[in-house]
Design a protein around this motif. Structure first.
Motif, PDB file in Angstrom:
ATOM      1  N   ARG A  62      18.611  -8.769   8.658  1.00 18.18           N
ATOM      2  CA  ARG A  62      18.253  -7.504   9.301  1.00 18.18           C
ATOM      3  C   ARG A  62      19.531  -6.875   9.838  1.00 18.18           C
ATOM      4  NH1 ARG A  62      13.045  -8.692  12.830  1.00 18.18           N
ATOM      5  NH2 ARG A  62      12.956  -6.442  12.777  1.00 18.18           N
ATOM      6  N   TRP A  63      20.330  -6.330   8.913  1.00 16.07           N
ATOM      7  CA  TRP A  63      21.672  -5.869   9.244  1.00 16.07           C
ATOM      8  C   TRP A  63      21.671  -4.643  10.151  1.00 16.07           C
ATOM      9  CZ3 TRP A  63      24.181  -9.894   8.537  1.00 16.07           C
ATOM     10  CH2 TRP A  63      23.990 -10.715   7.425  1.00 16.07           C
ATOM     11  N   TYR A  64      20.693  -3.776  10.004  1.00 17.82           N
ATOM     12  CA  TYR A  64      20.620  -2.595  10.869  1.00 17.82           C
ATOM     13  C   TYR A  64      20.428  -3.026  12.322  1.00 17.82           C
ATOM     14  CZ  TYR A  64      19.099   1.835  12.832  1.00 17.82           C
ATOM     15  OH  TYR A  64      18.984   2.952  13.614  1.00 17.82           O
ATOM     16  N   GLU A  65      19.512  -3.968  12.551  1.00 20.97           N
ATOM     17  CA  GLU A  65      19.269  -4.459  13.900  1.00 20.97           C
ATOM     18  C   GLU A  65      20.489  -5.190  14.461  1.00 20.97           C
ATOM     19  OE1 GLU A  65      17.092  -4.733  11.459  1.00 20.97           O
ATOM     20  OE2 GLU A  65      15.189  -3.939  12.167  1.00 20.97           O
ATOM     21  N   LEU A 101      18.248 -12.859  13.392  1.00 16.96           N
ATOM     22  CA  LEU A 101      18.440 -11.571  12.733  1.00 16.96           C
ATOM     23  C   LEU A 101      19.323 -11.704  11.499  1.00 16.96           C
ATOM     24  CD1 LEU A 101      18.968  -9.216  15.810  1.00 16.96           C
ATOM     25  CD2 LEU A 101      16.956  -9.369  14.345  1.00 16.96           C
ATOM     26  N   ILE A 102      20.358 -12.498  11.590  1.00 12.28           N
ATOM     27  CA  ILE A 102      21.254 -12.692  10.451  1.00 12.28           C
ATOM     28  C   ILE A 102      20.547 -13.475   9.352  1.00 12.28           C
ATOM     29  CG2 ILE A 102      23.388 -13.816   9.716  1.00 12.28           C
ATOM     30  CD1 ILE A 102      24.538 -13.063  12.487  1.00 12.28           C
ATOM     31  N   LYS A 103      19.764 -14.479   9.743  1.00 10.43           N
ATOM     32  CA  LYS A 103      19.033 -15.277   8.756  1.00 10.43           C
ATOM     33  C   LYS A 103      18.044 -14.414   7.979  1.00 10.43           C
ATOM     34  CE  LYS A 103      15.754 -19.026   8.425  1.00 10.43           C
ATOM     35  NZ  LYS A 103      14.726 -19.712   9.171  1.00 10.43           N
ATOM     36  N   ASP A 104      17.388 -13.478   8.692  1.00 12.98           N
ATOM     37  CA  ASP A 104      16.421 -12.582   8.046  1.00 12.98           C
ATOM     38  C   ASP A 104      17.093 -11.386   7.376  1.00 12.98           C
ATOM     39  OD1 ASP A 104      14.456 -14.257   8.982  1.00 12.98           O
ATOM     40  OD2 ASP A 104      13.924 -12.979  10.690  1.00 12.98           O
TER      41      ASP A 104
END
Length: 74
Positions: free
Chosen positions: A25-28, A20-23
């Motif tokens: 996707r801060w909301y997730e 998630l961090i790599k992509d």
């Protein structure tokens, strides 16, 4: 026992967060962090022997007192 809970949560976080961090996707990441913290606190309290109230009683109170939904009277 609390050490085991901490270890399990660290393993779960290492499985979920890096992608998630790599992509970016801060909301997730934010939502998942909140859920992890909430569940961790509940697990720690349960392990410590704290008696937790039933969530069903709160839900029943919400349904009857706020939504005014009850079974039909016969």
């Amino acid at each position: 026992m609390i050490f085991l809970i901490i270890l399990i949560f660290i393993i779960m976080a290492l499985a979920d967060f890096p992608k998630l961090i790599k992509d970016k996707r801060w909301y997730e990441v934010t939502i998942l962090s909140g859920v992890y913290i909430f569940v961790f606190v509940l697990a720690a309290l349960q392990t410590s022997g704290v008696t937790l109230p039933s969530p069903i009683k709160g839900l029943q109170s919400f349904i009857t007192n706020v939504l005014h939904l009850t079974y039909p009277k016969q």
